[in-house]
Write a protein that holds these residues in place. Structure first.
Motif, PDB file in Angstrom:
ATOM      1  N   VAL A  60      -5.126  11.184  -0.425  1.00  0.00           N
ATOM      2  CA  VAL A  60      -5.199  12.641  -0.578  1.00  0.00           C
ATOM      3  C   VAL A  60      -5.456  13.008  -2.043  1.00  0.00           C
ATOM      4  CG1 VAL A  60      -3.905  14.810  -0.368  1.00  0.00           C
ATOM      5  CG2 VAL A  60      -3.729  13.082   1.428  1.00  0.00           C
ATOM      6  N   GLU A  61      -4.744  12.331  -2.955  1.00  0.00           N
ATOM      7  CA  GLU A  61      -4.926  12.610  -4.394  1.00  0.00           C
ATOM      8  C   GLU A  61      -6.376  12.390  -4.822  1.00  0.00           C
ATOM      9  OE1 GLU A  61      -0.686  11.234  -6.386  1.00  0.00           O
ATOM     10  OE2 GLU A  61      -2.401   9.906  -6.455  1.00  0.00           O
ATOM     11  N   ARG A  62      -6.970  11.318  -4.304  1.00  0.00           N
ATOM     12  CA  ARG A  62      -8.349  11.008  -4.708  1.00  0.00           C
ATOM     13  C   ARG A  62      -9.338  12.040  -4.158  1.00  0.00           C
ATOM     14  NH1 ARG A  62      -5.294   7.288  -5.871  1.00  0.00           N
ATOM     15  NH2 ARG A  62      -5.738   5.401  -7.058  1.00  0.00           N
ATOM     16  N   VAL A  63      -9.105  12.466  -2.933  1.00  0.00           N
ATOM     17  CA  VAL A  63      -9.992  13.494  -2.361  1.00  0.00           C
ATOM     18  C   VAL A  63      -9.842  14.787  -3.170  1.00  0.00           C
ATOM     19  CG1 VAL A  63     -10.469  14.916  -0.336  1.00  0.00           C
ATOM     20  CG2 VAL A  63     -10.006  12.475  -0.053  1.00  0.00           C
ATOM     21  N   ILE A  64      -8.598  15.162  -3.464  1.00  0.00           N
ATOM     22  CA  ILE A  64      -8.381  16.393  -4.240  1.00  0.00           C
ATOM     23  C   ILE A  64      -9.012  16.239  -5.633  1.00  0.00           C
ATOM     24  CG2 ILE A  64      -6.617  17.809  -5.385  1.00  0.00           C
ATOM     25  CD1 ILE A  64      -4.842  17.432  -2.934  1.00  0.00           C
ATOM     26  N   GLY A  65      -8.854  15.047  -6.236  1.00  0.00           N
ATOM     27  CA  GLY A  65      -9.431  14.806  -7.566  1.00  0.00           C
ATOM     28  C   GLY A  65     -10.937  15.001  -7.559  1.00  0.00           C
ATOM     29  N   ALA A  66     -11.592  14.558  -6.478  1.00  0.00           N
ATOM     30  CA  ALA A  66     -13.051  14.692  -6.385  1.00  0.00           C
ATOM     31  C   ALA A  66     -13.440  16.154  -6.180  1.00  0.00           C
ATOM     32  CB  ALA A  66     -13.573  13.839  -5.226  1.00  0.00           C
ATOM     33  N   VAL A  67     -12.696  16.838  -5.315  1.00  0.00           N
ATOM     34  CA  VAL A  67     -13.036  18.237  -5.001  1.00  0.00           C
ATOM     35  C   VAL A  67     -12.851  19.118  -6.242  1.00  0.00           C
ATOM     36  CG1 VAL A  67     -12.316  20.237  -3.625  1.00  0.00           C
ATOM     37  CG2 VAL A  67     -12.546  17.985  -2.535  1.00  0.00           C
TER      38      VAL A  67
ATOM     39  N   ALA B 175       6.572  -2.000   0.439  1.00  0.00           N
ATOM     40  CA  ALA B 175       7.224  -0.720   0.766  1.00  0.00           C
ATOM     41  C   ALA B 175       6.557   0.419  -0.013  1.00  0.00           C
ATOM     42  CB  ALA B 175       8.712  -0.791   0.443  1.00  0.00           C
ATOM     43  N   ARG B 176       6.216   0.175  -1.275  1.00  0.00           N
ATOM     44  CA  ARG B 176       5.508   1.181  -2.085  1.00  0.00           C
ATOM     45  C   ARG B 176       4.181   1.557  -1.436  1.00  0.00           C
ATOM     46  NH1 ARG B 176       5.941   2.680  -7.129  1.00  0.00           N
ATOM     47  NH2 ARG B 176       3.706   2.993  -7.256  1.00  0.00           N
ATOM     48  N   ARG B 177       3.441   0.541  -1.019  1.00  0.00           N
ATOM     49  CA  ARG B 177       2.124   0.823  -0.422  1.00  0.00           C
ATOM     50  C   ARG B 177       2.273   1.651   0.842  1.00  0.00           C
ATOM     51  NH1 ARG B 177      -1.732  -2.185  -3.052  1.00  0.00           N
ATOM     52  NH2 ARG B 177      -0.728  -3.674  -4.439  1.00  0.00           N
ATOM     53  N   ARG B 178       3.251   1.269   1.676  1.00  0.00           N
ATOM     54  CA  ARG B 178       3.470   2.040   2.909  1.00  0.00           C
ATOM     55  C   ARG B 178       3.826   3.488   2.579  1.00  0.00           C
ATOM     56  NH1 ARG B 178       6.098  -2.505   4.621  1.00  0.00           N
ATOM     57  NH2 ARG B 178       8.149  -1.692   4.110  1.00  0.00           N
ATOM     58  N   GLU B 179       4.687   3.631   1.581  1.00  0.00           N
ATOM     59  CA  GLU B 179       5.190   4.958   1.234  1.00  0.00           C
ATOM     60  C   GLU B 179       4.085   5.851   0.647  1.00  0.00           C
ATOM     61  OE1 GLU B 179       8.527   5.900   1.433  1.00  0.00           O
ATOM     62  OE2 GLU B 179       8.301   7.859   0.467  1.00  0.00           O
ATOM     63  N   PHE B 180       3.254   5.276  -0.223  1.00  0.00           N
ATOM     64  CA  PHE B 180       2.359   6.119  -1.020  1.00  0.00           C
ATOM     65  C   PHE B 180       0.886   6.072  -0.629  1.00  0.00           C
ATOM     66  CE2 PHE B 180       5.808   5.233  -4.286  1.00  0.00           C
ATOM     67  CZ  PHE B 180       6.373   6.497  -4.188  1.00  0.00           C
ATOM     68  N   ARG B 181       0.473   5.147   0.275  1.00  0.00           N
ATOM     69  CA  ARG B 181      -0.987   5.002   0.418  1.00  0.00           C
ATOM     70  C   ARG B 181      -1.661   6.264   0.956  1.00  0.00           C
ATOM     71  NH1 ARG B 181      -0.364   0.156   4.508  1.00  0.00           N
ATOM     72  NH2 ARG B 181       0.659   1.298   6.154  1.00  0.00           N
TER      73      ARG B 181
END
Ligand SMILES: Cc1cc2nc3c(=O)[nH]c(=O)nc-3n(C[C@H](O)[C@H](O)[C@H](O)COP(=O)(O)OP(=O)(O)OC[C@H]3O[C@@H](n4cnc5c(N)ncnc54)[C@H](O)[C@@H]3O)c2cc1C
Length: 362
Positions: free
Chosen positions: A296-303, A285-291
């Motif tokens: 998005v977080e990782r893309v923003i972190g890179a940018v 359920a966590r994975r479904r909720e947050f994946r």
């Protein structure tokens, strides 16, 4: 929070109500996203609540007590207790010495450096990004409005927001390679960083620090799985990427909400395999909720970590407020991540510079 009665108390505490976020890129362009926008998505509230942790934590603790939880403070968990392959309690340092505390289910909600996750062997520190933060509150910062602010520079970023009652939270995030400079006088490092930015220095000219400067990080840790027999992880103990999107509290609270259902089922299960199935279901359920958000977080972190990229994104998003509003809604957790995980969205953000150059050269 609303269900626990905590939301009303947070609002009554003098929390600031934020209307959106402004992100300033190193090139000076500003991405302006608002929570109420024309995309049609609406949050649980139209404004984001911004409040000091000291205030929020006390309200949450009171709500837990009122719901029947027995709260012991000043207790540090140091190890997990096992019965065969199953966790059945913790060993903890208490004011009266070391104690063994047995439990049907141990919940590791012990933050970024989770002892529970580390003792289980599931904690995974990501190799990137390696960043550290300095966090404090100031009084008398100039021009603090109803928007949270992120100022991205080539050597880090700073988040600034009203937290109510005349205080402004300031969180500076810099690459971990600067740890030696920070370890001296943190306050002096922060003040010097702010003073060196011409657009920020005048706003801090009459500001005074109201709380000690706390150092934290590196971040970016992700548990391989958020459970093992007899134990579940939630909040930062399960995963935390980077503070830029400012949503760890939501993830911790929403994770707790998801876990409550499966924890109850695990504890009530008639046998060990039923208890395991419930915790596996929690992890799924966590994975479904947050994946979507993790991506998005990782893309923003890179940018954010690459000035040419954030400058380019700021050019695109400052010209397309509709796209900026969507992104702020995703980080505010009321717009589904799929709205920004698409080629057409990325083209809208990054392709803008290309098409305008083509137009200007034709
Ligand atoms: C610089 C910075 C700025 C941020 N800004 C925002 C923001 O604006 N908005 C937002 O939503 N999120 C923000 N976050 C993220 C947010 O702070 C976290 O995601 C959130 O606090 C996670 O909650 P948690 O309960 O999982 O962990 P924590 O809040 O870290 O709580 C963990 C608790 O466990 C206790 N604990 C730890 N170890 C033990 C032990 N061994 N035994 C017993 N107890 C233990 C700790 O004392 C603490 O009370 C920010 C993070 C950083 C670093």
């Amino acid at each position: 929070m609303a269900a626990m009665g905590a939301l009303d108390r947070v609002e009554a505490s003098g929390a600031a109500a934020l209307a959106g976020v402004r992100v300033r890129a190193p090139n000076g362009r500003v991405i302006a996203g608002d929570f109420i926008a024309e995309h049609g998505f609406r949050g649980f509230r139209d404004r984001g609540l911004s409040v000091r942790r000291e205030v929020l934590d006390a309200i949450l603790l009171d709500a837990a007590r009122a719901a029947g939880a027995h709260v012991s403070e000043g207790v540090r968990v140091t190890a997990l207790l096992r019965d065969g392959g199953r966790i059945n309690g913790v060993s903890a340092l208490t004011p009266s010495g070391t104690q063994e505390i047995r439990a049907k289910l141990v919940i590791g909600a012990d933050g970024l450096r989770s002892v529970v996750a580390r003792r289980l062997g599931v904690a995974r520190t990501l190799r990137w990004p390696k960043r550290l933060a300095l966090v404090t509150h100031y009084a008398n910062v100039g021009d603090v409005g109803e928007h949270g602010e992120m100022h991205v520079e080539r050597d880090g970023y700073v988040g600034i927001a009203d937290v109510g009652n005349g205080l402004t939270t300031v969180a500076l995030v810099v690459p971990a390679r600067r740890s030696r400079e920070i370890s001296g006088d943190r306050g002096a490092f922060l003040d010097a960083w702010l003073r060196a930015r011409p657009h920020l220095a005048p706003r801090f000219a009459h500001a005074t620090r109201a709380t000690p400067v706390v150092a934290t990080g590196p971040f970016a840790s992700h548990a391989r799985r958020a459970w093992a027999p007899g134990v579940a992880l939630v909040g930062d103990a399960a995963d935390f990427f980077d503070p830029f999107t400012g949503e760890g509290i939501y993830a911790a609270l929403r994770g707790g909400e998801l876990l409550s259902e499966w924890a109850a089922e695990s504890v009530a299960a008639r046998n060990e395999s039923g208890a395991r199935r419930a915790l596996e279901a929690y992890d799924a359920a966590r994975r479904r909720e947050f994946r979507g958000k993790w991506l998005v977080e990782r893309v923003i972190g890179a940018v954010v970590g690459a000035a040419p990229l954030i400058n380019r994104a700021a050019r695109g998003l400052s010209a397309r407020k509709d796209l900026a509003d969507l992104l702020i809604g995703v980080t505010g957790n009321f717009v589904p991540p799929r709205e920004v995980i698409s080629l057409s969205y990325l083209w809208g953000v990054f392709g803008w510079g290309v098409s305008s150059r083509v137009r200007s050269s034709s």
